[in-house]
Design an enzyme around this catalytic site. Structure first.
Site, mmCIF file in Angstrom:
data_model
loop_
_atom_site.group_PDB
_atom_site.id
_atom_site.type_symbol
_atom_site.label_atom_id
_atom_site.label_comp_id
_atom_site.label_asym_id
_atom_site.label_seq_id
_atom_site.Cartn_x
_atom_site.Cartn_y
_atom_site.Cartn_z
ATOM 1 N N LYS A 80 -26.375 35.783 -1.749
ATOM 2 C CA LYS A 80 -25.960 36.393 -3.020
ATOM 3 C C LYS A 80 -27.059 37.346 -3.484
ATOM 4 O O LYS A 80 -28.258 37.005 -3.403
ATOM 5 C CB LYS A 80 -25.727 35.287 -4.056
ATOM 6 C CG LYS A 80 -25.097 35.771 -5.356
ATOM 7 C CD LYS A 80 -24.789 34.593 -6.289
ATOM 8 C CE LYS A 80 -24.115 35.027 -7.574
ATOM 9 N NZ LYS A 80 -23.826 33.897 -8.481
ATOM 10 N N SER A 155 -19.095 33.962 -10.242
ATOM 11 C CA SER A 155 -19.654 35.258 -9.922
ATOM 12 C C SER A 155 -19.997 35.448 -8.442
ATOM 13 O O SER A 155 -20.146 36.573 -7.997
ATOM 14 C CB SER A 155 -20.934 35.472 -10.739
ATOM 15 O OG SER A 155 -21.908 34.494 -10.397
ATOM 16 N N SER A 179 -20.309 29.299 -10.806
ATOM 17 C CA SER A 179 -20.239 30.427 -9.871
ATOM 18 C C SER A 179 -20.429 30.098 -8.399
ATOM 19 O O SER A 179 -20.257 30.973 -7.547
ATOM 20 C CB SER A 179 -21.246 31.497 -10.268
ATOM 21 O OG SER A 179 -20.784 32.147 -11.411
HETATM 22 N N1 GLN Z 1 -18.078 32.344 -15.282
HETATM 23 C C1 GLN Z 1 -19.212 31.851 -15.974
HETATM 24 C C2 GLN Z 1 -19.843 32.978 -16.746
HETATM 25 O O1 GLN Z 1 -19.305 34.022 -16.747
HETATM 26 C C3 GLN Z 1 -20.188 31.231 -15.020
HETATM 27 C C4 GLN Z 1 -20.970 32.218 -14.256
HETATM 28 C C5 GLN Z 1 -21.994 31.595 -13.355
HETATM 29 O O2 GLN Z 1 -21.938 30.416 -13.034
HETATM 30 N N2 GLN Z 1 -22.969 32.398 -13.005
HETATM 31 O O3 GLN Z 1 -20.847 32.847 -17.351
#
Ligand code: GLN
Length: 497
Positions: A80, A155, A179
């Site tokens: 990532k 994400s 994410s």
């Molecule tokens: N979807 C969640 C957010 O937008 C979690 C994102 C994540 O775990 N980085 O914050």
């Protein structure tokens, strides 16, 4: 070539160690796959062809010299784009870091290099890991390999899509609110959020520091465990790193047994509002756990209903502070520095041009929630909810070994469906967020396809802090039962790209 890319990480490492395959052959097969399909999938933001091949050659040389190889030596990995990689672009999915070449490796990057893992490149993600669909990336969305018109989750959609399209057998993610687990669920892959502090955050670009946790993504439970062990463990460079040995995750993944375990179904994470096919597959998983010899009970965690609201105060608050460092002076983009403007104006112009809409929304929300006069009402209340959620978990784990729930309320939705509706997007992480708030560990693994759309459903397993091995023990048992039932791993059902 096709055969090589379909091997698991464990199988690949074995074949390299035995000399049946070379690391260069394995790397070339994956680079060829990326070349063939990634134009359609867009899992990668950057492919480090030369770096990957050099790493692979080094592994082959080591073997030729008779040096011992680690359990993942020569296995390719998709990283990532939130982990710094020395001399290799790291954008966090943002324009503000476009062209930045980090001068150092994150601890995770260092450990992977030391383990002779071959880093293929950096994967697409929602900008600064804010999002649930990878549509907030400044570099365009990623497609879900099961259906390229749908989201791969977020994400970490790039990492999950790379696994599901056989561009890499291993990937890295970060999980602030889901994410790692949510992309795993919607792509039919495995993702683990380790206990907070279990994997170093040093060199992992910060979003919400008290929630952010790096972790392994793979196509099998054992592969995730092998990666977990390679990246986990104490790091003096991260002050929140746990000073304790990594839980015995590989041993647990190899044993896979739930006999005599007590498993709790979280009452608040299911039912109304969940897609019928998700509920159906989840209920089947619970039946499988019973058949395998676990005792299953229902557990109520009443404070979980406030988790989403608390998260969307805490995460933006921390992000508003963390992202202050992108000031046009230290890293990446600089706009309007023509000798006539003040440093403050240059900072403002750069942030205006460099950050996307969702990042700005969160910075504004967070700055507001932390401002004097509102701090107690918003941030303070959210922190109290966080304590209540932690207590719910503590109480639950007095009577059960692990908890289970669906990972997401629905399967992968169409790209574009929720981009204009932030609240609908935030709901995607309903089931995953409580774990980040409390800091314990959780896994998502595939539990079948929803009958109504033929798309993967994820089963979430939740363990107490520092008991990450329980995820792998239960996960491996469920995985084996499903593979037996279906006759093959779920991904075999995915359409060929
Ligand atoms: N979807 C969640 C957010 O937008 C979690 C994102 C994540 O775990 N980085 O914050």
């Amino acid at each position: 070539m096709t055969d090589i890319i379909r091997l698991t990480a464990a199988q690949t490492a074995e074949k390299i160690a035995s000399g049946e395959l070379t690391a260069v052959e394995v790397t070339e097969a994956h680079l060829a796959r990326i070349e063939a399909v990634d134009e359609k999938v867009h899992a990668f933001l950057h492919v480090d062809r030369e770096g990957a091949l050099a790493q692979a050659r080094a592994v082959d040389a080591k073997r030729a010299a008779g040096e011992p190889l680690g359990p993942l030596a020569g296995v390719p990995l998709a990283m990532k784009d939130i982990f710094t990689t020395e001399g290799v672009p790291t954008t966090v999915g943002s324009k503000i870091l476009e062209g930045w070449l980090p001068p150092y490796d994150s601890t995770v990057t260092k450990r992977l290099k030391a383990a002779d893992v071959v880093i293929l490149g950096k994967t697409n993600m929602d900008e600064f890991a804010m999002g649930s669909s990878t549509e907030n990336s400044a570099y365009g969305p990623t497609g879900n390999p099961w259906d390229l018109t749908r989201i791969p989750g977020g994400s970490g959609g790039g990492s999950a899509a790379a696994l599901a399209s056989y561009q890499a057998p291993l990937a890295l993610g970060t999980d602030t609110g889901g994410s790692i687990r949510q992309p795993a669920a919607v792509t039919g892959t495995v993702g683990v959020k380790p206990t907070y502090g279990g994997v170093s955050r040093y060199g992992m670009v910060a979003f919400s520091s008290s929630l952010d946790q790096g972790g392994p993504c793979a196509r099998t439970v054992l592969d995730a465990a092998l990666l977990h062990e390679a990246i986990g463990g104490h790091d003096p460079m991260d002050s929140t790193s746990i000073d304790a040995p990594v839980p015995p995750v590989v041993e647990a993944a190899r044993s896979g047994d739930v006999r005599g375990m007590r498993i709790g179904v979280v009452k608040e994470l299911g039912g109304e509002g969940y897609q019928p096919g998700v509920v159906q597959r989840f209920e089947e998983s619970v039946a499988v756990l019973r058949e395998l010899g676990a005792e299953v009970v229902e557990i109520s965690c009443p404070s979980f209903v406030y988790a989403l609201a608390a998260y969307y105060l805490i995460a933006p608050s921390e992000c508003s502070s963390n992202l202050a460092r992108f000031d046009a002076m230290r890293y990446g983009m600089r706009v309007g520095d023509d000798g006539t403007r003040s440093a403050e104006d240059v900072t403002a112009l750069t942030r205006e041009a460099g950050f996307g809409a969702e990042v700005k929304r969160r910075i504004i929300l967070g700055t507001y929630a932390l401002s004097s006069g509102y701090y107690d009402a918003y941030y303070g209340s959210a922190q109290k909810v966080r304590t209540l959620i932690t207590r719910d978990f503590e109480k639950a784990f007095e009577s059960v070994d692990v908890l289970v729930s669906p990972t997401t309320p629905t399967t992968a939705f169409p790209l574009g469906e929720r981009v204009d509706d932030p609240l609908a997007m935030y709901l995607v992480d309903l089931c995953t967020i409580p774990v980040n708030l409390a800091g314990n560990a959780a896994m998502s693994l595939p539990c079948g396809l929803a009958p109504e759309d033929g798309l993967p459903v994820g089963l979430q397993i939740i363990a107490p802090a520092l008991k990450d091995d329980r995820l792998y023990r239960v996960g491996a048992a469920v995985e084996a039962a499903f593979v037996k039932k279906w006759g093959h791993p779920l991904l075999e059902e995915a359409p060929q790209l």
